[in-house]
Design an enzyme around this catalytic site. Sequence first.
Site: not given
Length: 317
Positions: A28-30, A32, A34, A158, A185
């Site tokens: 998830g590095a594209n 935020g 990340g 989280s 969640y």
Amino acid sequence: MADTTYGPKGWTPERLEDQSGKTYLITGANAGAGFQAARTLLKKNAKVVMLNRSAEKSAAAIAGLKQELGAQVDVSFIRMDLSVLDSVREAADEVLKTVPRIDALINNAAIAQVPTRKLTVDGFESQLGTNHYGHFLLNGLLFERIAESDGRVVVVASLGYNMGLKTIKFDDMNWDQGYGANTAYSQSKLAQMMFAYELQDRLATAGRKDVEVFVCHPGSSATSLISTSGSRTMRFIWWLMTKTPMVQTAEQGSNPEVMCATEGALTEQRALYGPTGRLEAVGPVGKGTLNAHAHDKAVMARLWDESEKAVRFEWKL
């Protein structure tokens, strides 16, 4: 009490030494936190491999990084959808073929506050399936490559683990009854933490010291997490919160995961790292509060066994 291990401003990327020769995988590095973690590591000459679902967004992210930092930065992308176990397997195969070393696997990607119950293609509640099962399988498939580099596993958790049931609902993990966006969640993030702490225990039992496992959280950070998967109401509430001092930037939110991936002086693994200021949601980065339900041994061990069955993968340690 605030953690002053790294001084009044906490851990910051200024502590980072040159990272030449090191490789970091980030899910998830594209966008935020990340993306910001990738940016920080690339500035220090690390190699970064993004594991993302969207090829289009990944290409745009890489183009932006190269424009800012220079065409020489070593950043690449392998497509992976954490919610699809076959996609995770394919991505892991590609990593093993093309990435000779892994100094840290940063488990950053997540979905949050999905308003109505959805199942993944493998039949799991979407948040548990994406946040926990996908990462559980990925780490298992890549574990020995990480070990070859005396690397690290970093789980981005989280503070939501303190909400909901504060345990795993083994009799109905998919929430066939009583689904709630927040409770589901919370269970998924608690499951991620329990995976990490149980992995610590299993490595200790096996006498293995070739992988370190750290858990962190970004605090309350202005990322795209809720705006991507949350309801319209949650997105509006979150937008309002980002205008207050109780929400920090995505770059600040990325610091705990970068610290856990790189900081040589970090020795305590049974811990939770993140902001240490107000409500541990913002502020200087250090060691925060870890509540006991996150490492309830009986629950952790059972979750591990259930997870192996669910993803059809048995860890060999």
